[in-house]
Design a protein around this motif. Structure first.
Motif, PDB file in Angstrom:
ATOM      1  N   LEU A  56       0.839  -1.197   0.000  1.00  0.00           N
ATOM      2  CA  LEU A  56       0.000   0.000   0.000  1.00  0.00           C
ATOM      3  C   LEU A  56       0.877   1.250   0.000  1.00  0.00           C
ATOM      4  O   LEU A  56       2.059   1.188   0.341  1.00  0.00           O
ATOM      5  N   PRO A  57       0.304   2.393  -0.356  1.00  0.00           N
ATOM      6  CA  PRO A  57       1.103   3.625  -0.436  1.00  0.00           C
ATOM      7  C   PRO A  57       1.862   3.955   0.852  1.00  0.00           C
ATOM      8  O   PRO A  57       3.013   4.381   0.799  1.00  0.00           O
ATOM      9  N   TYR A  58       1.240   3.748   2.011  1.00  0.00           N
ATOM     10  CA  TYR A  58       1.946   4.089   3.257  1.00  0.00           C
ATOM     11  C   TYR A  58       3.145   3.176   3.470  1.00  0.00           C
ATOM     12  O   TYR A  58       4.155   3.591   4.031  1.00  0.00           O
ATOM     13  N   MET A  59       3.059   1.933   3.006  1.00  0.00           N
ATOM     14  CA  MET A  59       4.183   1.016   3.139  1.00  0.00           C
ATOM     15  C   MET A  59       5.354   1.460   2.262  1.00  0.00           C
ATOM     16  O   MET A  59       6.507   1.450   2.694  1.00  0.00           O
ATOM     17  N   LEU A  60       5.033   1.862   1.044  1.00  0.00           N
ATOM     18  CA  LEU A  60       6.073   2.363   0.138  1.00  0.00           C
ATOM     19  C   LEU A  60       6.706   3.637   0.686  1.00  0.00           C
ATOM     20  O   LEU A  60       7.917   3.822   0.619  1.00  0.00           O
ATOM     21  N   ARG A 119       0.102  12.725   7.668  1.00  0.00           N
ATOM     22  CA  ARG A 119      -1.233  13.135   7.232  1.00  0.00           C
ATOM     23  C   ARG A 119      -2.068  11.939   6.773  1.00  0.00           C
ATOM     24  O   ARG A 119      -3.250  11.840   7.096  1.00  0.00           O
ATOM     25  N   TRP A 120      -1.481  11.016   6.013  1.00  0.00           N
ATOM     26  CA  TRP A 120      -2.258   9.985   5.344  1.00  0.00           C
ATOM     27  C   TRP A 120      -2.181   8.597   5.966  1.00  0.00           C
ATOM     28  O   TRP A 120      -3.002   7.731   5.646  1.00  0.00           O
ATOM     29  N   TYR A 121      -1.250   8.338   6.847  1.00  0.00           N
ATOM     30  CA  TYR A 121      -1.104   6.998   7.419  1.00  0.00           C
ATOM     31  C   TYR A 121      -2.385   6.479   8.074  1.00  0.00           C
ATOM     32  O   TYR A 121      -2.776   5.337   7.820  1.00  0.00           O
ATOM     33  N   PRO A 122      -3.063   7.274   8.897  1.00  0.00           N
ATOM     34  CA  PRO A 122      -4.272   6.735   9.541  1.00  0.00           C
ATOM     35  C   PRO A 122      -5.340   6.294   8.541  1.00  0.00           C
ATOM     36  O   PRO A 122      -6.008   5.284   8.751  1.00  0.00           O
ATOM     37  N   VAL A 123      -5.476   7.024   7.457  1.00  0.00           N
ATOM     38  CA  VAL A 123      -6.491   6.686   6.458  1.00  0.00           C
ATOM     39  C   VAL A 123      -6.067   5.457   5.667  1.00  0.00           C
ATOM     40  O   VAL A 123      -6.850   4.520   5.490  1.00  0.00           O
ATOM     41  N   GLU A 124      -4.838   5.471   5.178  1.00  0.00           N
ATOM     42  CA  GLU A 124      -4.367   4.383   4.324  1.00  0.00           C
ATOM     43  C   GLU A 124      -4.228   3.061   5.074  1.00  0.00           C
ATOM     44  O   GLU A 124      -4.395   1.993   4.493  1.00  0.00           O
ATOM     45  N   SER A 125      -3.938   3.119   6.362  1.00  0.00           N
ATOM     46  CA  SER A 125      -3.780   1.892   7.144  1.00  0.00           C
ATOM     47  C   SER A 125      -5.058   1.521   7.891  1.00  0.00           C
ATOM     48  O   SER A 125      -5.081   0.525   8.609  1.00  0.00           O
ATOM     49  N   ARG A 126      -6.089   2.341   7.713  1.00  0.00           N
ATOM     50  CA  ARG A 126      -7.380   2.126   8.390  1.00  0.00           C
ATOM     51  C   ARG A 126      -7.200   2.033   9.903  1.00  0.00           C
ATOM     52  O   ARG A 126      -7.725   1.150  10.575  1.00  0.00           O
ATOM     53  N   LEU A 127      -6.434   2.958  10.429  1.00  0.00           N
ATOM     54  CA  LEU A 127      -6.135   2.994  11.850  1.00  0.00           C
ATOM     55  C   LEU A 127      -7.400   3.373  12.624  1.00  0.00           C
ATOM     56  O   LEU A 127      -8.023   4.393  12.336  1.00  0.00           O
ATOM     57  N   PRO A 128      -7.811   2.561  13.590  1.00  0.00           N
ATOM     58  CA  PRO A 128      -9.027   2.885  14.349  1.00  0.00           C
ATOM     59  C   PRO A 128      -8.793   4.017  15.350  1.00  0.00           C
ATOM     60  O   PRO A 128      -7.662   4.329  15.711  1.00  0.00           O
TER      61      PRO A 128
END
Length: 169
Positions: A56-60, A119-128
């Motif tokens: 996923l983008p956050y992993m890259l 900014r985007w990690y919580p969304v891309e990783s579906r962080l609760p």
């Protein structure tokens, strides 16, 4: 009731049949057992990788941040050692020149990636969300946000200490 009566094939049915036959011909799993796909499972990074056919983008982005930080640390370590060796055993000259060099360094590329990660990690990783904290849950016991790099970050790792710089190998 039309029992036993076979209706003629319509053009739409012919197109659908042809598409299905083409799918069967092009399917790379033909002749192999189907992979097990459990229906009730917890989502994980591995499942995402399999489903999306790649990270996923956050992993890259995290991989790129780690790579850039490793490159920066290698470069800074070399400069730190080189400046220590060329300073002629003058600790005050080394401290002044090293501090000036660190303050002149640019961290823009890494900090831009870090900002996008934060900014985007919580969304891309579906962080609760954690209702008690009113923020996202901790990841492995710590906040997911990464601190931006600055001269103090460098000076913590490579202080303007001539004796320490000369002792490092």
């Amino acid at each position: 009731m039309r029992r036993g009566i076979v209706l003629p094939e319509t053009p739409r049915q012919r197109r659908e049949r042809a598409a299905l036959e083409e799918d069967i011909r092009s399917l790379d799993l033909r002749g192999k057992p189907l992979p097990i796909r459990p229906r009730l499972f917890r989502s994980s990074a591995d499942a995402y990788l399999v489903a999306t056919r790649g990270p996923l983008p956050y992993m890259l982005r995290l991989r790129e941040i780690e790579r850039l930080i490793d490159e920066l640390e290698t470069k800074l370590r070399g400069e730190w050692r080189e400046l220590a060796e060329s300073s002629g055993r003058d600790a005050s000259t080394f401290a002044r020149e090293w501090t000036a060099a660190v303050r002149a360094a640019s961290f823009d590329e890494i900090n831009d990636l870090i900002e996008r990660h934060n900014r985007w990690y919580p969304v891309e990783s579906r962080l609760p969300m954690d209702p008690r904290r009113g923020d996202y849950v901790l990841v492995n016991g710590s906040d997911y946000r990464l601190d931006p790099l600055d001269p103090e970050w460098v000076l913590e790792r490579y202080p303007p200490d001539l004796a320490r710089a000369l002792a490092e190998d």
